[in-house]
Design a protein around this motif. Structure first.
Motif, PDB file in Angstrom:
ATOM      1  N   ASP A 171      -7.046  14.032 -12.375  1.00 27.28           N
ATOM      2  CA  ASP A 171      -8.130  13.561 -12.021  1.00 27.28           C
ATOM      3  C   ASP A 171      -8.354  13.885 -10.404  1.00 27.28           C
ATOM      4  OD1 ASP A 171     -10.621  12.158 -11.958  1.00 27.28           O
ATOM      5  OD2 ASP A 171     -10.086  10.645 -13.250  1.00 27.28           O
ATOM      6  N   GLY A 172      -9.254  13.550  -9.871  1.00 31.13           N
ATOM      7  CA  GLY A 172      -9.350  13.671  -8.379  1.00 31.13           C
ATOM      8  C   GLY A 172      -8.376  12.892  -7.555  1.00 31.13           C
ATOM      9  N   CYS A 173      -8.047  11.585  -8.240  1.00 29.34           N
ATOM     10  CA  CYS A 173      -7.107  10.655  -7.560  1.00 29.34           C
ATOM     11  C   CYS A 173      -5.810  11.091  -7.794  1.00 29.34           C
ATOM     12  CB  CYS A 173      -7.465   9.166  -8.123  1.00 29.34           C
ATOM     13  SG  CYS A 173      -6.886   9.042  -9.803  1.00 29.34           S
ATOM     14  N   GLY A 174      -5.210  12.004  -8.841  1.00 29.52           N
ATOM     15  CA  GLY A 174      -4.010  12.331  -8.989  1.00 29.52           C
ATOM     16  C   GLY A 174      -3.360  12.051 -10.264  1.00 29.52           C
ATOM     17  N   ALA A 175      -4.209  10.758 -10.923  1.00 31.59           N
ATOM     18  CA  ALA A 175      -3.799  10.239 -12.111  1.00 31.59           C
ATOM     19  C   ALA A 175      -4.185  11.184 -13.396  1.00 31.59           C
ATOM     20  CB  ALA A 175      -4.174   9.060 -12.277  1.00 31.59           C
ATOM     21  N   PRO A 176      -3.519  11.073 -14.447  1.00 34.40           N
ATOM     22  CA  PRO A 176      -3.874  11.899 -15.582  1.00 34.40           C
ATOM     23  C   PRO A 176      -5.432  11.437 -16.197  1.00 34.40           C
ATOM     24  CG  PRO A 176      -1.766  11.334 -15.989  1.00 34.40           C
ATOM     25  CD  PRO A 176      -2.234  10.515 -14.889  1.00 34.40           C
ATOM     26  N   VAL A 177      -6.086  12.410 -16.541  1.00 35.20           N
ATOM     27  CA  VAL A 177      -7.545  12.342 -16.911  1.00 35.20           C
ATOM     28  C   VAL A 177      -7.497  12.764 -18.392  1.00 35.20           C
ATOM     29  CG1 VAL A 177      -8.605  14.244 -16.057  1.00 35.20           C
ATOM     30  CG2 VAL A 177      -9.988  12.553 -16.505  1.00 35.20           C
ATOM     31  N   LEU A 178      -8.123  12.140 -19.344  1.00 41.44           N
ATOM     32  CA  LEU A 178      -8.033  12.281 -20.872  1.00 41.44           C
ATOM     33  C   LEU A 178      -9.476  12.893 -21.370  1.00 41.44           C
ATOM     34  CD1 LEU A 178      -5.941   9.303 -21.715  1.00 41.44           C
ATOM     35  CD2 LEU A 178      -5.116  11.202 -20.724  1.00 41.44           C
ATOM     36  N   ALA A 179      -9.375  14.016 -22.157  1.00 44.35           N
ATOM     37  CA  ALA A 179     -10.715  14.524 -22.553  1.00 44.35           C
ATOM     38  C   ALA A 179     -10.837  13.735 -23.923  1.00 44.35           C
ATOM     39  CB  ALA A 179     -10.418  16.013 -22.841  1.00 44.35           C
ATOM     40  N   VAL A 180     -12.298  13.371 -24.081  1.00 48.39           N
ATOM     41  CA  VAL A 180     -12.331  12.843 -25.390  1.00 48.39           C
ATOM     42  C   VAL A 180     -13.861  13.239 -25.638  1.00 48.39           C
ATOM     43  CG1 VAL A 180     -10.689  10.765 -25.859  1.00 48.39           C
ATOM     44  CG2 VAL A 180     -12.968  10.470 -24.715  1.00 48.39           C
ATOM     45  N   SER A 181     -14.630  13.226 -26.699  1.00 46.33           N
ATOM     46  CA  SER A 181     -15.877  13.589 -26.957  1.00 46.33           C
ATOM     47  C   SER A 181     -16.743  12.398 -26.345  1.00 46.33           C
ATOM     48  CB  SER A 181     -16.282  13.550 -28.312  1.00 46.33           C
ATOM     49  OG  SER A 181     -16.275  12.509 -28.971  1.00 46.33           O
ATOM     50  N   LEU A 182     -18.168  12.744 -25.954  1.00 49.94           N
ATOM     51  CA  LEU A 182     -19.248  11.687 -25.948  1.00 49.94           C
ATOM     52  C   LEU A 182     -19.202  10.661 -26.748  1.00 49.94           C
ATOM     53  CD1 LEU A 182     -21.944  14.007 -24.276  1.00 49.94           C
ATOM     54  CD2 LEU A 182     -20.759  12.305 -22.881  1.00 49.94           C
ATOM     55  N   HIS A 183     -19.251  11.070 -28.385  1.00 49.46           N
ATOM     56  CA  HIS A 183     -19.420  10.178 -29.052  1.00 49.46           C
ATOM     57  C   HIS A 183     -17.925   9.171 -28.983  1.00 49.46           C
ATOM     58  CE1 HIS A 183     -19.234   9.068 -33.638  1.00 49.46           C
ATOM     59  NE2 HIS A 183     -19.668   8.084 -32.958  1.00 49.46           N
ATOM     60  N   GLY A 184     -17.086   9.687 -28.754  1.00 42.61           N
ATOM     61  CA  GLY A 184     -15.917   8.877 -28.679  1.00 42.61           C
ATOM     62  C   GLY A 184     -15.704   7.946 -27.729  1.00 42.61           C
ATOM     63  N   ILE A 185     -16.343   8.468 -26.303  1.00 43.60           N
ATOM     64  CA  ILE A 185     -16.025   7.295 -25.259  1.00 43.60           C
ATOM     65  C   ILE A 185     -17.193   6.158 -25.642  1.00 43.60           C
ATOM     66  CG2 ILE A 185     -17.343   8.401 -23.750  1.00 43.60           C
ATOM     67  CD1 ILE A 185     -15.611   7.298 -21.733  1.00 43.60           C
ATOM     68  N   ALA A 186     -18.522   6.661 -26.016  1.00 43.36           N
ATOM     69  CA  ALA A 186     -19.426   5.630 -26.492  1.00 43.36           C
ATOM     70  C   ALA A 186     -18.951   4.780 -27.357  1.00 43.36           C
ATOM     71  CB  ALA A 186     -20.514   6.572 -26.844  1.00 43.36           C
ATOM     72  N   ARG A 187     -18.257   5.391 -28.572  1.00 45.55           N
ATOM     73  CA  ARG A 187     -17.675   4.345 -29.394  1.00 45.55           C
ATOM     74  C   ARG A 187     -16.686   3.341 -28.756  1.00 45.55           C
ATOM     75  NH1 ARG A 187     -14.973   7.763 -32.604  1.00 45.55           N
ATOM     76  NH2 ARG A 187     -16.695   8.058 -34.099  1.00 45.55           N
ATOM     77  N   ALA A 188     -16.106   3.799 -27.895  1.00 45.75           N
ATOM     78  CA  ALA A 188     -15.006   2.747 -27.100  1.00 45.75           C
ATOM     79  C   ALA A 188     -15.956   1.806 -26.260  1.00 45.75           C
ATOM     80  CB  ALA A 188     -14.026   3.562 -26.155  1.00 45.75           C
ATOM     81  N   PHE A 189     -16.890   2.114 -25.852  1.00 41.74           N
ATOM     82  CA  PHE A 189     -17.696   1.295 -24.970  1.00 41.74           C
ATOM     83  C   PHE A 189     -18.313   0.214 -25.800  1.00 41.74           C
ATOM     84  CE2 PHE A 189     -16.508   3.236 -21.056  1.00 41.74           C
ATOM     85  CZ  PHE A 189     -16.942   2.407 -20.180  1.00 41.74           C
ATOM     86  N   GLU A 205       0.811  -1.080   0.084  1.00 42.20           N
ATOM     87  CA  GLU A 205       0.053  -0.041   0.092  1.00 42.20           C
ATOM     88  C   GLU A 205       0.903   1.167  -0.116  1.00 42.20           C
ATOM     89  OE1 GLU A 205      -3.112   0.050   2.969  1.00 42.20           O
ATOM     90  OE2 GLU A 205      -3.150  -2.245   2.923  1.00 42.20           O
ATOM     91  N   ASP A 206       2.204   0.982   0.467  1.00 47.72           N
ATOM     92  CA  ASP A 206       2.837   2.410   0.621  1.00 47.72           C
ATOM     93  C   ASP A 206       3.214   2.688  -0.998  1.00 47.72           C
ATOM     94  OD1 ASP A 206       2.937   2.433   3.147  1.00 47.72           O
ATOM     95  OD2 ASP A 206       5.010   0.864   3.326  1.00 47.72           O
ATOM     96  N   HIS A 207       3.197   1.839  -1.767  1.00 46.04           N
ATOM     97  CA  HIS A 207       3.496   2.370  -3.381  1.00 46.04           C
ATOM     98  C   HIS A 207       2.240   3.139  -4.059  1.00 46.04           C
ATOM     99  CE1 HIS A 207       6.440  -1.082  -2.984  1.00 46.04           C
ATOM    100  NE2 HIS A 207       6.903  -0.314  -3.843  1.00 46.04           N
ATOM    101  N   LEU A 208       0.912   3.042  -3.457  1.00 46.86           N
ATOM    102  CA  LEU A 208       0.004   3.746  -3.906  1.00 46.86           C
ATOM    103  C   LEU A 208       0.191   5.450  -3.640  1.00 46.86           C
ATOM    104  CD1 LEU A 208      -3.152   1.547  -2.261  1.00 46.86           C
ATOM    105  CD2 LEU A 208      -2.554   1.754  -4.683  1.00 46.86           C
ATOM    106  N   GLN A 209      -0.276   6.086  -4.774  1.00 47.73           N
ATOM    107  CA  GLN A 209      -0.143   7.633  -4.817  1.00 47.73           C
ATOM    108  C   GLN A 209      -1.342   8.214  -4.848  1.00 47.73           C
ATOM    109  OE1 GLN A 209       2.891   8.730  -7.706  1.00 47.73           O
ATOM    110  NE2 GLN A 209       4.265   7.102  -6.943  1.00 47.73           N
ATOM    111  N   CYS A 210      -2.595   7.293  -4.675  1.00 48.92           N
ATOM    112  CA  CYS A 210      -4.013   8.237  -4.724  1.00 48.92           C
ATOM    113  C   CYS A 210      -4.048   8.855  -3.290  1.00 48.92           C
ATOM    114  CB  CYS A 210      -5.054   7.109  -4.870  1.00 48.92           C
ATOM    115  SG  CYS A 210      -4.975   5.705  -3.922  1.00 48.92           S
ATOM    116  N   PRO A 211      -4.913   9.918  -3.336  1.00 49.22           N
ATOM    117  CA  PRO A 211      -5.084  10.376  -1.656  1.00 49.22           C
ATOM    118  C   PRO A 211      -5.693   9.623  -0.701  1.00 49.22           C
ATOM    119  CG  PRO A 211      -6.081  11.854  -3.459  1.00 49.22           C
ATOM    120  CD  PRO A 211      -5.794  10.519  -4.045  1.00 49.22           C
ATOM    121  N   PRO A 212      -5.209   9.859   0.620  1.00 47.63           N
ATOM    122  CA  PRO A 212      -5.755   9.010   1.572  1.00 47.63           C
ATOM    123  C   PRO A 212      -7.344   9.320   1.700  1.00 47.63           C
ATOM    124  CG  PRO A 212      -3.779  10.099   2.387  1.00 47.63           C
ATOM    125  CD  PRO A 212      -4.068  10.592   0.884  1.00 47.63           C
ATOM    126  N   ASP A 213      -8.197   8.306   2.188  1.00 49.05           N
ATOM    127  CA  ASP A 213      -9.584   8.500   2.308  1.00 49.05           C
ATOM    128  C   ASP A 213     -10.089   7.493   3.467  1.00 49.05           C
ATOM    129  OD1 ASP A 213     -11.707   9.601   1.732  1.00 49.05           O
ATOM    130  OD2 ASP A 213     -12.037   9.351  -0.430  1.00 49.05           O
TER     131      ASP A 213
END
Length: 326
Positions: free
Chosen positions: A187-205, A103-111
């Motif tokens: 992102d809220g957890c500190g990791a990168p968050v990537l912007a795409v369109s709604l159409h793009g992420i629906a296509r991915a799913f 767990e010491d390797h995790l870099q998300c915020p404590p909660d």
């Protein structure tokens, strides 16, 4: 500066005691099974942050990096926004232990756990000190660390946008969405968050649920659908919907984001403009049933109806519902 999301249209209202109390505006993208845009409400083309709805694509990148989860449950927790229930924490620790990490390797915020019962139990046993493992994105962070260990990459800098894992995640998101990542944020957890369109992420799913058996995309989707309780938690909307409808894939994100998809039907991505989460799943499911044409099994109708029109309480009793306007 990147293009800006232009906002949507009225997609839901809150009716209390027969009175329309509030309205939610938002945007919706509906694709067919091939990922082509079948319908759109509001702005389905401009980039948005899907927040945790990106997690299945991030988990796919972890597999592409060479991570071999010890179980499909471990793969599911890497795609999750968990609530810190005991079975969630067990899975996160399993991912770390299999990679020789702690767990010491995790870099998300404590909660503290998001689930009230789990939080009370933790406080009673351990006190109110938050821990990184209880943070709702700790499964994703554990998966990222395990992927780095598998690939021989540095684990201390895994959140850096220039890290090989994060570059691979960008490539994976661009592959699945068919778009160039427009913007990289934090992102809220500190990791990168990537912007795409709604159409793009629906296509991915749509790609996830239509992927042939044996592919990594199908493996991620199957792990999530086989372990829906890991994806958000007991009685969470993703858990409830995936448990109710065979083949359904669902993943919510912060700031009013939700994506749902079903094989042979298509996918729906929703962004609620005010960032509130209460309307995102109702709108997504309504669009999947009425626009994309999902045929809900009779046994699942009560659960899907409850998720599509969640109750509003007054004095602890139902006095209204969230009503979609699609």
């Amino acid at each position: 500066m990147s293009a800006s999301y232009r906002g949507g249209e009225p997609v839901a209202q809150v009716v209390r005691s027969g009175f329309a109390e509030s309205f939610h505006r938002g945007s919706v993208a509906v694709t067919d099974p091939a990922g082509s845009l079948a319908a759109a409400i509001g702005d389905a083309a401009s980039p948005v942050f899907p927040r945790s709805s990106n997690k299945p694509m991030q988990a796919l990148a972890m597999l592409r990096a060479g991570w071999e989860p010890r179980s499909e449950a471990d793969l599911a927790i890497a795609s999750a926004s968990h609530r810190g229930e005991p079975f969630h924490i067990e899975r996160v620790r399993s991912v770390l232990a299999a990679a020789g990490l702690t767990e010491d390797h995790l870099q998300c915020p404590p909660d503290l756990p998001g689930n009230l019962d789990a939080r009370n139990a933790v406080v009673a046993l351990e006190g109110p000190e938050p821990k990184r493992v209880y943070m709702n994105c700790s499964g994703k962070h554990a998966g990222m660390l395990a992927a780095c260990a598998a690939a021989g990459w540095d684990t201390a800098t895994y959140r850096d946008p220039e890290h090989p894992l994060q570059r691979l995640i960008v490539e994976t998101v661009e592959d699945l969405t068919g778009e160039t990542v427009d913007h990289i944020g934090v992102d809220g957890c500190g990791a990168p968050v990537l912007a795409v369109s709604l159409h793009g992420i629906a296509r991915a799913f749509a790609r996830f649920v239509e992927a042939p058996e044996g592919t990594s995309e199908r493996r991620v989707a199957d792990a999530m659908r086989a372990h829906p309780h890991l994806i958000d938690g007991t009685r969470g909307p993703d858990q409830r919907s995936m448990a109710a409808v065979p083949g359904l894939l669902a993943k919510g994100g912060a700031e009013g984001f939700h994506v749902v998809a079903a094989p042979g039907v298509g996918a729906v991505a929703v962004k609620i403009d005010d960032g509130g989460g209460r309307a995102s799943m109702p709108v997504a499911l309504r669009a999947l049933t009425t626009i994309a044409g999902l045929d809900v099994p009779q046994a699942a109708k009560p659960e899907i109806d409850a998720l599509t029109g969640p109750e509003i309480l007054g004095g602890g009793q139902p006095v209204g519902r969230v009503r979609t306007l699609l």
